[in-house]
Design a protein around this motif. Structure first.
Motif, PDB file in Angstrom:
ATOM      1  N   TRP A 379       0.807  -1.219   0.000  1.00  0.00           N
ATOM      2  CA  TRP A 379       0.000   0.000   0.000  1.00  0.00           C
ATOM      3  C   TRP A 379       0.843   1.274   0.000  1.00  0.00           C
ATOM      4  O   TRP A 379       0.304   2.365  -0.057  1.00  0.00           O
ATOM      5  N   ARG A 380       2.149   1.174   0.013  1.00  0.00           N
ATOM      6  CA  ARG A 380       2.997   2.370  -0.049  1.00  0.00           C
ATOM      7  C   ARG A 380       3.322   2.722  -1.507  1.00  0.00           C
ATOM      8  O   ARG A 380       4.445   3.066  -1.837  1.00  0.00           O
ATOM      9  N   GLY A 381       2.342   2.574  -2.354  1.00  0.00           N
ATOM     10  CA  GLY A 381       2.525   2.895  -3.755  1.00  0.00           C
ATOM     11  C   GLY A 381       1.747   1.995  -4.693  1.00  0.00           C
ATOM     12  O   GLY A 381       1.502   2.358  -5.840  1.00  0.00           O
ATOM     13  N   GLY A 382       1.364   0.810  -4.235  1.00  0.00           N
ATOM     14  CA  GLY A 382       0.627  -0.099  -5.097  1.00  0.00           C
ATOM     15  C   GLY A 382      -0.684   0.497  -5.588  1.00  0.00           C
ATOM     16  O   GLY A 382      -1.316   1.307  -4.901  1.00  0.00           O
ATOM     17  N   VAL A 383      -1.070   0.114  -6.797  1.00  0.00           N
ATOM     18  CA  VAL A 383      -2.376   0.495  -7.354  1.00  0.00           C
ATOM     19  C   VAL A 383      -3.329  -0.671  -7.125  1.00  0.00           C
ATOM     20  O   VAL A 383      -3.075  -1.787  -7.585  1.00  0.00           O
ATOM     21  N   TRP A 384      -4.415  -0.401  -6.435  1.00  0.00           N
ATOM     22  CA  TRP A 384      -5.349  -1.449  -6.011  1.00  0.00           C
ATOM     23  C   TRP A 384      -6.706  -1.236  -6.669  1.00  0.00           C
ATOM     24  O   TRP A 384      -7.267  -0.139  -6.627  1.00  0.00           O
ATOM     25  N   ALA A 385      -7.255  -2.292  -7.230  1.00  0.00           N
ATOM     26  CA  ALA A 385      -8.543  -2.195  -7.928  1.00  0.00           C
ATOM     27  C   ALA A 385      -9.658  -1.640  -7.050  1.00  0.00           C
ATOM     28  O   ALA A 385     -10.447  -0.810  -7.518  1.00  0.00           O
ATOM     29  N   PRO A 386      -9.792  -2.041  -5.780  1.00  0.00           N
ATOM     30  CA  PRO A 386     -10.926  -1.531  -4.995  1.00  0.00           C
ATOM     31  C   PRO A 386     -10.875  -0.035  -4.753  1.00  0.00           C
ATOM     32  O   PRO A 386     -11.909   0.647  -4.852  1.00  0.00           O
ATOM     33  N   THR A 387      -9.698   0.496  -4.433  1.00  0.00           N
ATOM     34  CA  THR A 387      -9.634   1.937  -4.188  1.00  0.00           C
ATOM     35  C   THR A 387      -9.726   2.721  -5.488  1.00  0.00           C
ATOM     36  O   THR A 387     -10.281   3.823  -5.515  1.00  0.00           O
ATOM     37  N   SER A 388      -9.226   2.160  -6.583  1.00  0.00           N
ATOM     38  CA  SER A 388      -9.398   2.822  -7.882  1.00  0.00           C
ATOM     39  C   SER A 388     -10.876   2.865  -8.258  1.00  0.00           C
ATOM     40  O   SER A 388     -11.392   3.890  -8.727  1.00  0.00           O
ATOM     41  N   TYR A 389     -11.566   1.768  -8.046  1.00  0.00           N
ATOM     42  CA  TYR A 389     -13.006   1.714  -8.322  1.00  0.00           C
ATOM     43  C   TYR A 389     -13.755   2.712  -7.446  1.00  0.00           C
ATOM     44  O   TYR A 389     -14.668   3.401  -7.905  1.00  0.00           O
ATOM     45  N   MET A 390     -13.357   2.811  -6.191  1.00  0.00           N
ATOM     46  CA  MET A 390     -13.965   3.774  -5.275  1.00  0.00           C
ATOM     47  C   MET A 390     -13.822   5.195  -5.797  1.00  0.00           C
ATOM     48  O   MET A 390     -14.779   5.983  -5.777  1.00  0.00           O
ATOM     49  N   VAL A 391     -12.627   5.547  -6.269  1.00  0.00           N
ATOM     50  CA  VAL A 391     -12.410   6.893  -6.799  1.00  0.00           C
ATOM     51  C   VAL A 391     -13.299   7.142  -8.018  1.00  0.00           C
ATOM     52  O   VAL A 391     -13.939   8.195  -8.131  1.00  0.00           O
ATOM     53  N   LEU A 392     -13.351   6.176  -8.924  1.00  0.00           N
ATOM     54  CA  LEU A 392     -14.171   6.337 -10.120  1.00  0.00           C
ATOM     55  C   LEU A 392     -15.642   6.522  -9.763  1.00  0.00           C
ATOM     56  O   LEU A 392     -16.322   7.410 -10.308  1.00  0.00           O
ATOM     57  N   LYS A 393     -16.137   5.715  -8.848  1.00  0.00           N
ATOM     58  CA  LYS A 393     -17.545   5.823  -8.436  1.00  0.00           C
ATOM     59  C   LYS A 393     -17.813   7.167  -7.760  1.00  0.00           C
ATOM     60  O   LYS A 393     -18.881   7.760  -7.928  1.00  0.00           O
ATOM     61  N   GLY A 394     -16.829   7.639  -7.004  1.00  0.00           N
ATOM     62  CA  GLY A 394     -16.976   8.931  -6.347  1.00  0.00           C
ATOM     63  C   GLY A 394     -17.011  10.073  -7.335  1.00  0.00           C
ATOM     64  O   GLY A 394     -17.807  11.017  -7.206  1.00  0.00           O
ATOM     65  N   LEU A 395     -16.146  10.011  -8.347  1.00  0.00           N
ATOM     66  CA  LEU A 395     -16.151  11.032  -9.391  1.00  0.00           C
ATOM     67  C   LEU A 395     -17.484  11.032 -10.137  1.00  0.00           C
ATOM     68  O   LEU A 395     -18.032  12.093 -10.475  1.00  0.00           O
ATOM     69  N   THR A 396     -18.005   9.855 -10.390  1.00  0.00           N
ATOM     70  CA  THR A 396     -19.318   9.744 -11.028  1.00  0.00           C
ATOM     71  C   THR A 396     -20.396  10.386 -10.165  1.00  0.00           C
ATOM     72  O   THR A 396     -21.286  11.085 -10.670  1.00  0.00           O
TER      73      THR A 396
END
Length: 461
Positions: A379-396
């Motif tokens: 988590w000190r740099g990794g790209v994770w599908a759940p948090t990326s999905y969370m950001v996308l849903k939030g932007l929507t």
């Protein structure tokens, strides 16, 4: 499966950490306009055939890891599972629902959620992890036992496909009781929430202030694990000892002193989602309470955690902002706590190449943080599908559809490029290399299937 060394050769770099610096240089200059961003241009193109291969493989892996039946000690009914352990995990399961909702005829989704409702204590406590025999793994009296509260999020994702109000009526009492448990036990007098570093899921991101060491007492939970390994402790003995001793580590002690933006905003999100569910099933008498709690959290987050100069929300420690940018701050979007006059500044960090706008976007830790690692380091740099999905849903949620699509497209392309070379999906991905994260579990579907399935459906097709 391609060996790590062979994979490194194919992408033209060494997997040695010491040799990665040249890769980062392509993506380090901050620019004011996206079109002038200096990054490594990718010549890789995602074909329709590759997209289909990814999609089919994600469903195939998920189906292969369905659990339940005579071989199970306790959870006998079929259910989807991340299947990297005999235990079941709450937030993994909730995010799996978000892609499995498209294949309800093939994937036993509902039982995966019901496993947690069925184990709920009378007071509303739901542990974030249960052993294969149905027993909670973590001690109820410590916040390490709770995960981000995502059950209502998962149920509404299901409802978006099924339109099944009877399902919502069935689960609403459990959702409400769990919400009340979390309010009672983890909301502080200032309206914000505290929790545990490990329990909140982003395991190795430091949440306490720099320099705080609990008066010299305690070690990190990673140091605890290493200590037990050197002592020759393994298996069930290792796990039992770790659970007991974790509460004495720095992460285990750092909870009530702090306030967490992600958990606070997740609770605001949960209040809003429960209000939505209550309206759908005609339980209008509860709506006022949910609105009040959401308002309280919104005021507290914006009063205490917003930094106008930086355009960012920050966790608190002993009442002071802890200036550390991590992806968890963006739960503020789904929590609907960001005022209109702050939204542009807040989301500007997402495409800034010195922060979250990396070669593979949306790393868990901003690239300008000292602990950031371009190869991932979990988590000190990794790209994770759940948090990326969370950001996308939030932007929507806030109507920023173009930004969501750009980030989704870039993320999908990088994952596709790694898939083309490894023929599988990974627990997380490197932000600065076209590579899986280091470390990362393979064949992870798991929440990573969000990218080839849910993100494909919702942002790319």
């Amino acid at each position: 499966m391609m060996k790590r060394r062979e994979f490194a050769k194919k992408i033209g770099v060494s997997a040695s950490f010491a040799s990665l610096s040249g890769i980062y240089a392509c993506n380090t200059e901050t620019t004011t306009k996206l079109e002038n961003e200096k990054e490594c241009p990718s010549i890789f193109k995602v074909t329709p055939e590759l997209s289909k291969q990814m999609y089919d493989r994600a469903i195939e892996i998920t189906k292969s890891k369905v659990r339940g039946g005579d071989t199970e000690a306790f959870f006998k009914k079929p259910f989807i599972d991340a299947a990297f352990s005999k235990n079941i995990f709450l937030w993994d399961t909730c995010f799996m629902v978000c892609f499995a909702k498209y294949h309800l005829d093939e994937l036993p989704v509902f039982q995966a959620l019901d496993n947690f409702y069925d184990q709920m204590d009378d007071d509303g406590f739901i542990c974030r992890e249960y052993r294969h025999n149905g027993q909670p793994l973590w001690p109820k009296d410590h916040p390490v036992s709770i995960n981000p509260p995502l059950l209502a999020f998962a149920e509404l994702e299901l409802f978006s496909v099924t339109k099944d109000k009877e399902r919502l009526k069935k689960v609403y009492p459990s959702l409400k009781k769990n919400f009340e448990f979390l309010i009672k036990n983890y909301q502080a007098e200032d309206g914000l929430f505290y929790a545990d570093t490990l329990g909140m899921g982003m395991d190795n991101i430091q949440r306490y202030p720099n320099g705080w060491n609990n008066e010299g007492k305690g070690i990190s939970h990673h140091e605890l694990g290493e200590k037990l390994g050197k002592m020759g402790v393994s298996g069930e003995e290792w796990l039992s000892t770790f659970i007991l001793e974790y509460q004495k580590t720095l992460q285990g002690v750092w909870n009530v002193q702090g306030r967490l933006v992600d958990f606070s905003c997740q609770m605001a999100m949960l209040a809003d989602q429960l209000k939505t569910i209550a309206s759908l099933i005609n339980v209008s008498e509860d709506s006022k309470a949910y609105t009040s709690i959401h308002n309280t959290i919104t005021v507290a987050v914006n009063k205490c955690c917003w930094n106008e100069e930086d355009g960012m929300y920050y966790d608190l420690g002993f009442g002071k902002q802890i200036k550390r940018k991590h992806i968890g701050m963006y739960w503020a979007l789904l929590g609907k706590v960001v005022p209109d006059n702050r939204i542009e500044k807040f989301i500007s960090h997402l495409e800034n190449p010195k922060e979250f706008g990396r070669r593979t976007p949306l790393p868990a830790l901003s690239a300008d943080e000292p602990e950031y690692k371009g190869w991932g380091d979990y988590w000190r740099g990794g790209v994770w599908a759940p948090t990326s999905y969370m950001v996308l849903k939030g932007l929507t949620k806030y109507g920023h559809h173009d930004l969501a699509k750009r980030l989704a497209t870039k993320t999908y392309s990088r994952v596709a490029e790694v898939f083309a070379m490894t023929h599988t999906f990974w627990e997380n991905y490197s932000p600065d290399l076209v590579s899986y994260g280091m470390p990362a579990k393979k064949d992870f579907c798991g929440w990573t299937a969000l990218i080839p399935v849910a993100i494909y459906h919702e942002y790319l097709s």
